[in-house]
Design a protein around this motif. Structure first.
Motif, PDB file in Angstrom:
ATOM      1  N   MET B 303      10.349 -10.381  -5.663  1.00 31.58           N
ATOM      2  CA  MET B 303       8.569  -8.799  -6.363  1.00 31.58           C
ATOM      3  C   MET B 303       8.758  -8.228  -7.295  1.00 31.58           C
ATOM      4  SD  MET B 303       5.220  -6.800  -4.984  1.00 31.58           S
ATOM      5  CE  MET B 303       5.982  -5.995  -4.695  1.00 31.58           C
ATOM      6  N   LEU B 307       9.278  -8.018 -10.718  1.00 34.15           N
ATOM      7  CA  LEU B 307       8.086  -6.227 -11.736  1.00 34.15           C
ATOM      8  C   LEU B 307       9.019  -5.821 -12.322  1.00 34.15           C
ATOM      9  CD1 LEU B 307       6.589  -5.183  -8.991  1.00 34.15           C
ATOM     10  CD2 LEU B 307       5.327  -5.549 -11.113  1.00 34.15           C
ATOM     11  N   MET B 357       3.096  -9.585  -8.528  1.00 35.44           N
ATOM     12  CA  MET B 357       2.779  -8.659  -7.075  1.00 35.44           C
ATOM     13  C   MET B 357       2.087 -10.411  -5.638  1.00 35.44           C
ATOM     14  SD  MET B 357       0.394  -5.678  -8.630  1.00 35.44           S
ATOM     15  CE  MET B 357      -0.539  -5.517  -7.583  1.00 35.44           C
ATOM     16  N   SER B 359       0.573 -10.099  -3.066  1.00 41.96           N
ATOM     17  CA  SER B 359      -0.952 -10.024  -2.993  1.00 41.96           C
ATOM     18  C   SER B 359      -1.391 -10.312  -3.716  1.00 41.96           C
ATOM     19  CB  SER B 359      -0.723  -7.936  -2.394  1.00 41.96           C
ATOM     20  OG  SER B 359      -0.327  -7.202  -4.003  1.00 41.96           O
ATOM     21  N   LEU B 360      -1.976 -10.410  -4.828  1.00 42.29           N
ATOM     22  CA  LEU B 360      -2.180 -10.999  -5.786  1.00 42.29           C
ATOM     23  C   LEU B 360      -2.234 -11.872  -6.323  1.00 42.29           C
ATOM     24  CD1 LEU B 360      -3.419  -8.306  -8.534  1.00 42.29           C
ATOM     25  CD2 LEU B 360      -4.695  -9.069  -6.268  1.00 42.29           C
TER      26      LEU B 360
ATOM     27  N   TRP C  34      -8.334  -6.945  -2.092  1.00 46.74           N
ATOM     28  CA  TRP C  34      -7.915  -7.788  -3.607  1.00 46.74           C
ATOM     29  C   TRP C  34      -8.751  -7.645  -4.223  1.00 46.74           C
ATOM     30  CZ3 TRP C  34      -8.321 -11.221  -7.069  1.00 46.74           C
ATOM     31  CH2 TRP C  34      -7.530 -11.579  -7.798  1.00 46.74           C
ATOM     32  N   VAL C  37      -7.519  -3.414  -5.466  1.00 45.60           N
ATOM     33  CA  VAL C  37      -6.169  -3.997  -6.568  1.00 45.60           C
ATOM     34  C   VAL C  37      -6.515  -4.487  -7.598  1.00 45.60           C
ATOM     35  CG1 VAL C  37      -3.340  -4.765  -6.023  1.00 45.60           C
ATOM     36  CG2 VAL C  37      -5.035  -4.403  -3.815  1.00 45.60           C
ATOM     37  N   TRP C  38      -7.001  -5.608  -7.416  1.00 48.35           N
ATOM     38  CA  TRP C  38      -7.278  -5.805  -8.895  1.00 48.35           C
ATOM     39  C   TRP C  38      -8.154  -4.967 -10.154  1.00 48.35           C
ATOM     40  CZ3 TRP C  38      -5.589  -9.941 -11.701  1.00 48.35           C
ATOM     41  CH2 TRP C  38      -6.273 -10.448 -12.616  1.00 48.35           C
ATOM     42  N   LEU C  41      -5.348  -2.425 -11.256  1.00 45.73           N
ATOM     43  CA  LEU C  41      -4.244  -3.852 -11.987  1.00 45.73           C
ATOM     44  C   LEU C  41      -5.048  -3.512 -13.406  1.00 45.73           C
ATOM     45  CD1 LEU C  41      -1.506  -5.577 -11.607  1.00 45.73           C
ATOM     46  CD2 LEU C  41      -3.427  -6.727 -12.631  1.00 45.73           C
ATOM     47  N   LEU C 100       1.838  -0.095  -9.012  1.00 47.22           N
ATOM     48  CA  LEU C 100       1.974  -1.305  -9.210  1.00 47.22           C
ATOM     49  C   LEU C 100       2.038  -1.800  -7.201  1.00 47.22           C
ATOM     50  CD1 LEU C 100       1.020  -2.912 -12.758  1.00 47.22           C
ATOM     51  CD2 LEU C 100      -0.811  -2.185 -10.953  1.00 47.22           C
ATOM     52  N   ALA C 101       3.730  -2.272  -7.363  1.00 44.30           N
ATOM     53  CA  ALA C 101       3.931  -2.509  -6.179  1.00 44.30           C
ATOM     54  C   ALA C 101       3.432  -1.856  -5.286  1.00 44.30           C
ATOM     55  CB  ALA C 101       5.541  -2.950  -6.469  1.00 44.30           C
ATOM     56  N   GLN C 103       0.333  -0.124  -4.412  1.00 45.69           N
ATOM     57  CA  GLN C 103      -0.769  -0.832  -4.645  1.00 45.69           C
ATOM     58  C   GLN C 103      -0.955  -2.101  -3.775  1.00 45.69           C
ATOM     59  OE1 GLN C 103      -3.782   0.743  -6.552  1.00 45.69           O
ATOM     60  NE2 GLN C 103      -3.056   2.073  -5.611  1.00 45.69           N
ATOM     61  N   GLY C 104       0.442  -2.402  -4.117  1.00 49.39           N
ATOM     62  CA  GLY C 104      -0.592  -4.447  -3.608  1.00 49.39           C
ATOM     63  C   GLY C 104       0.436  -4.090  -2.077  1.00 49.39           C
ATOM     64  N   TRP C 105       0.871  -2.749  -1.655  1.00 51.03           N
ATOM     65  CA  TRP C 105       1.419  -3.282  -0.446  1.00 51.03           C
ATOM     66  C   TRP C 105       0.720  -3.549   1.306  1.00 51.03           C
ATOM     67  CZ3 TRP C 105       6.384  -4.935   1.310  1.00 51.03           C
ATOM     68  CH2 TRP C 105       7.101  -4.409   2.682  1.00 51.03           C
ATOM     69  N   LEU C 107      -2.453  -4.418   0.904  1.00 53.04           N
ATOM     70  CA  LEU C 107      -2.838  -5.714   0.627  1.00 53.04           C
ATOM     71  C   LEU C 107      -2.122  -6.846   1.178  1.00 53.04           C
ATOM     72  CD1 LEU C 107      -5.257  -7.568   0.048  1.00 53.04           C
ATOM     73  CD2 LEU C 107      -4.812  -7.565  -1.796  1.00 53.04           C
TER      74      LEU C 107
END
Lengths: 279, 523, 247
Positions: B303, B307, B357, B359-360, C34, C37-38, C41, C100-101, C103-105, C107
């Motif tokens: 990831m 990125l 990402m 998670s998404l 989710w 985070v979406w 993003l 962003l990483a 942010q998703g961490w 989740l």
């Protein structure tokens, strides 16, 4: 469902044997045991989680549950401690293989994994366990990281063995248990990762199965260990690890293009500058 | 006719590539229309059943990527332009160049046999095992041999063009005086050279598994299912850059020529952008496998690399936009295509960020969102760049001028069409519409969006038809274009006739120290 | 937002090393997180996209050719400027990437860290249906039925039935090819492979029905490999499970 049927058939068979010892005596020993019955169906139990609330007693009499074992990979062996023939030999074999595996230099008992023998005989106690361990005369390092456990409440035995597809029975004629001789590899999360049949295990298989069992916990410093495990792939049919040929084909093919470019560049250089009249 | 088939002239080889790629594009495009029509309604549609649909999907994917995009950009464009841009009379190995185009043509024929043979391949262009090797009833061999032929053709092309760029530059031409397009082609061919053999190896083992009973990928017999996916994407992700880099290169040439400007921050774009993509592009393939059950730490690691690839791609985009700054922009059809790509590359690139990402992606993987994303960045951006390039160099190739009005009309339709087709698909993708579905009975609420997309695809079809008419008409009856209609400073325009004769240049060019293909102040 | 981004980068190592409390995780539902985070993003890439787009459109409109012999006036940059135009954008992109990483961490941890004591169901994917094995041995399946014309007529079997409010972990494997188990409403998916075990978990908060479907191409009926997750209140779930056991 299948399992229940098998077990009930077995129980019936055992009952039959018990009431007709005379008839049983004429049976050749090997026909009593259907080898398929003693086979652990590996694919079926992969990923099964050991019941983390079951209470065990180790050979010193200390209580523990698998919850406390979590965080470390385990080699799990099912045995019974009053066994005088196969079991000690089987455990000694394991000790021998683990020693040889350690000599390969990638995995270490006590650091990467522990060994645990669990008794499936409801009569076993820490006392018989101590005796059994003493009899084995394990090398010091293994001995420290190898516990011999029995269930605190033997009636929970089924709860433990069913998730391992472990079936066994007492033979009245031979005065011993028949049971599969397998090594279970348990992940730090308490899940079954691999099952190897003891008769086929080479140190290399042992090492790879151990790496598999703690693969998710590999540290960046263990990158070579990881690379080694990528080089092999597990063969379910044979119950052994084999070389992961496609990886080597692919890596080898990486040189084709670069080699071709080398040849091309060599030819161009040898040819020298194009003459004017060529243009 | 014979002099075309047995030609070793790079320009003719290039045109042969062009004809092949446009044929592949047309057939794969018709497949796309069939796919879109099938999806018009929930339930069965115009196709005979899911198998026919799957074959159409397979052909569309394989032909667009292996038959159109890669050979269009690295076969046709590179062949036609590279020797002229560096002031050479031909490539290093003209006969091997001819062999490349032959192999490519055989590959195209093999791919087209999909419509003739019984049980055509239905394994998608990814050909995942064990479906492709053990379960599919289709003749996967046709897929494998197509990959072999086109892959082999690509490796030969890589050797040829890298040698040409290194050893055949005009006297006096330094590395920092190269056309930007030359750099992007060098980057693309380095990727092809290193990674194509890995794909070839993976599909070869697939072939052996299917037809010769080996068990390289059979899990019961010691095969590793995930390894195929890893090997496949180890090539196929970099392959995206094989397409994207030359596309950016072509866009840069069109933009700088039509705005009579130099490349914004040339050295950073070359050494940071192009080579950054080549370097980083090889370490990000796992983002195709975010949901495949690989170890979690591996997904996190990739990831980060995925990125970070936004950095070189961002530098390339900045240079594209920056090259317009204080320019003198003239809008030809080619320039319209190039300008629209500045929007398409943003849309395609930025929608890639959520897919980087983990998670998404756990939600987005294998949905229409992914499909719309790669259609924008790889499909449409690269196709628009290639079409822009065909318009831009059309006067050079034929010596004739296409109809500018018709070109602009078809461009407008095309641009509207792609957005009408793919923007709704982003929406239903986020809602959860999975890719490669013959029927979407579980999601009847998506029918409206599917219908809009189908309408959009027919707008594209009309635009394409107009484009082809324009080109064919102009090639036969266009007005003479002259040597350098755009007033470019690049060698293929300033020193070669339109169309260039044998050996390209009447007198072999030499360049001075202050020459660059973008030096408009001096020119 | 930028300030926030930079502060996150400054503590990136710390953030990445931060272990989130396991208990709080167990109660987390992936969907709202989710979606959050979406949204972040979308705003983030929206801003970047808008900046690039506005600049591009301005350039395209402002610098049209005024006379035939006009040429572009972009000058060769000095070394310092050139470097700045590389490093500053690179730094901004990297900062945004790590923002962003991060942010998703959280989740990602929610998604992958299975809570203790989750109800375990064994999922088997096959061409082209699903089997769900419950701890007591009950197997519930789902197979899509369709008529001769290919029109879907219904689903045979109950499919995945779970109890409301209790985290469920799916232990998944395939008997033939690669499949992928996807529940769009819960924002999760993971592949199923022969010979390997994969996991997925979710927390069914409210009673209801949601679609699950296969998202890895698996042959002719790939698009007919779906069913419903039925979430029942505990009592109803127990009754359902008991009724299955008898049958």
């Amino acid at each position: 469902m299948m399992k229940t049927i098998t077990i009930s058939v077995l129980l019936a068979a055992m009952a039959l044997l018990a009431v007709s010892p005379a008839e049983a005596a004429y049976r050749p020993t090997d026909s009593e045991i259907d080898p398929a019955m003693l086979k652990v169906d590996e694919k079926k139990i992969l990923g099964n989680k050991i019941d983390i609330d079951l209470v065990f007693l180790d050979e010193t009499g200390k209580e523990f549950t698998w919850k406390e074992k979590a965080g470390r990979a385990h080699v799990l062996v099912m045995s019974y401690f009053t066994c005088e023939g196969a079991c000690p030999a089987f455990s000694a074999d394991l000790a021998d293989i683990l020693e040889k595996t350690q000599a390969l230099g990638r995995v270490k008992a006590g650091k990467d994994y522990d060994v645990i023998t669990v008794s499936f005989d409801k009569n076993d106690t820490p006392k018989t366990a101590t005796h059994f361990k003493h009899m084995l005369d394990l090398p010091a390092q293994l001995s420290e990281n190898w516990s011999f456990a029995s269930l605190k409440y033997p009636r929970q035995l089924k709860k433990f063995t069913s998730g391992l597809d472990f079936r066994y029975f007492w033979s009245f004629t031979d005065r011993m248990f028949y049971h599969p001789n397998v090594y279970y590899f348990i992940s730090p999360e308490g899940r079954v990762v691999r099952v190897l049949h003891s008769s086929k295990v080479e140190p290399n298989d042992m090492q790879l199965a151990l790496i598999d069992s703690f693969f998710n916990k590999l540290q960046p410093s263990q990158v070579i260990t990881m690379a080694i495990s990528f080089c092999y792939s597990y063969n379910y049919k044979e119950g052994k690890y084999g070389i992961n040929y496609p990886l080597f084909f692919a890596m080898g093919s990486l040189f084709i293009g670069i080699g071709a470019f080398g040849v091309g560049a060599f030819i161009v250089r040898k040819r020298g500058k194009p003459k004017e009249n060529q243009i | 006719m014979k002099e075309w088939i047995f030609t070793t002239d790079h320009k003719r080889v290039g045109i042969l590539y062009l004809i092949g790629t446009l044929a592949a594009f047309a057939v794969a495009g018709i497949m796309a229309l069939a796919i879109r029509l099938e999806l018009w309604n929930v339930g069965p549609g115009i196709l005979s059943g899911p198998n026919q649909y799957n074959v159409a999907l397979y052909f569309h994917g394989a032909a667009m990527i292996l038959g159109f995009l890669i050979p269009g950009l690295t076969g046709f464009l590179a062949n036609y332009l590279i020797p002229m841009m560096i002031g050479a009379h031909d490539v290093s190995f003209p006969r091997i160049n001819a062999l490349s185009v032959w192999l490519y043509w055989f590959g195209i024929v093999l791919a087209l046999l999909t419509f003739v043979i019984p049980n055509p391949p239905d394994i998608m262009w990814t050909g995942y095992v064990p479906y492709a090797s053990q379960y599919s009833g289709g003749n996967s061999a046709f897929y494998v041999f197509t990959v072999h032929l086109i892959g082999f053709s690509s490796i030969l092309g890589s050797v040829n063009f890298l040698c040409t760029i290194i050893y055949m530059r005009a006297p006096g031409m330094g590395w920092n005086q190269l056309n930007f397009f030359v750099w992007t082609i060098a980057g693309a061919f380095v990727i092809q050279l290193i990674f194509v053999p890995v794909l070839a190896a993976a599909v070869t083992l697939l072939l052996l598994d299917k037809y010769f009973g080996t068990a390289f990928f059979v899990p019961d017999s010691g095969g590793d299912v995930l390894l195929y996916q890893n090997l496949f994407w180890f090539y196929s992700h970099p392959a995206v850059y094989v397409i994207l880099l030359p596309a950016v290169g072509a866009l840069m040439e069109i933009i700088t020529t039509m705005s009579r400007n130099q490349v914004f921050n040339y050295k950073v774009a070359v050494y940071g952008g192009v080579w950054g993509v080549v370097l980083l592009g090889s370490d990000v393939w796992v983002h195709h496998l975010y949901t495949s059950g690989l170890a979690d730490w591996l997904r996190i690691g990739m990831m980060v690399t995925t990125l970070i690839i936004s950095v070189p791609v961002g530098l390339l985009t900045i240079s594209l936009v920056g090259s317009l700054y204080k320019g003198s922009i003239q809008y030809s059809t080619g320039m319209l295509y190039a300008s629209s790509c500045l929007f398409l590359i943003l849309l395609g690139g930025l929608t890639g960020i959520p897919l980087a990402m983990t998670s998404l992606t756990l939600h987005l993987a294998e949905t229409y969102f992914v499909m719309a994303h790669f259609h924008f960045i790889m499909g449409i951006t690269a196709t628009f760049a290639l079409f822009g390039a065909i318009y831009h160099w059309f006067p050079k190739m034929t010596g004739k001028m296409y109809n500018e009005t018709l070109g602009k009309i078809s461009f407008t339709l095309n641009f509207i069409g792609v957005n009408v087709t793919f923007l709704p698909l982003f929406g239903i993708g986020v809602e959860g519409m999975p890719r490669r579905y013959y029927d979407y009975a579980m999601f009847p609420q998506f029918q409206g969006a599917q219908q809009i997309a189908t309408v959009g695809s027919f707008i594209i079809a009309v635009a394409m038809a107009l484009t082809f008419v324009n080109w064919i008409h102009a090639a036969i009856a266009g007005a003479p274009a002259g040597k350098n209609p755009w007033g470019s400073a690049s060698l293929e325009w300033t020193h070669a006739d339109s169309p260039p004769g044998p050996g390209n240049f009447p007198t072999p060019p030499t360049v001075s120290e202050d020459w660059t293909p973008y030096n408009y102040e001096k020119a | 937002m930028r300030i926030k981004a930079f502060s996150v980068i400054a503590g990136a190592a710390a953030v990445l090393a931060l272990a989130f409390p396991g208990d709080a995780l167990a109660l987390n539902d992936h969907t709202p997180e989710w979606d959050k985070v979406w949204m972040h993003l979308l705003i983030d890439v929206g801003v970047i996209g808008a900046i690039f787009l506005v600049v591009s459109i301005y350039f395209l409109l402002a610098y049209t050719r005024k006379s035939e012999d006009e040429v572009g006036k972009l000058k060769q940059m000095s070394f310092g400027n050139s470097l700045a135009w590389a490093l500053i954008p690179a730094f901004i992109f990297m900062a945004d990437d790590f923002y962003l990483a991060a942010q998703g961490w959280k989740l990602w941890n929610d998604q992958r860290r299975v809570p203790e004591g989750a109800y375990e169901i064994q999922v088997t994917g096959r061409m082209w249906g699903w089997d769900f094995a419950y701890p007591n041995g009950v197997i519930s399946s789902s197979d899509v039925e369709y008529d001769d014309s290919g029109k879907v007529t219904g689903i045979d079997g109950d499919g995945l039935v779970v109890a409301q409010g209790k985290p469920v972990v799916l232990r998944m494997s395939s008997t033939d090819v690669v499949h992928s188990f996807f529940i769009p409403d819960f924002r999760i998916k993971e592949d199923l492979m022969p010979g390997r075990i994969t996991y997925l978990w979710f927390n069914p908060k409210d009673a209801g029905k949601h679609v699950y479907t296969c998202t890895e191409y698996c042959g002719i009926d790939h698009s007919r490999m779906y069913g419903n997750v039925t979430i029942l209140p505990q009592a109803e779930f127990d009754a359902w499970l008991a009724s299955q056991d008898e049958g």
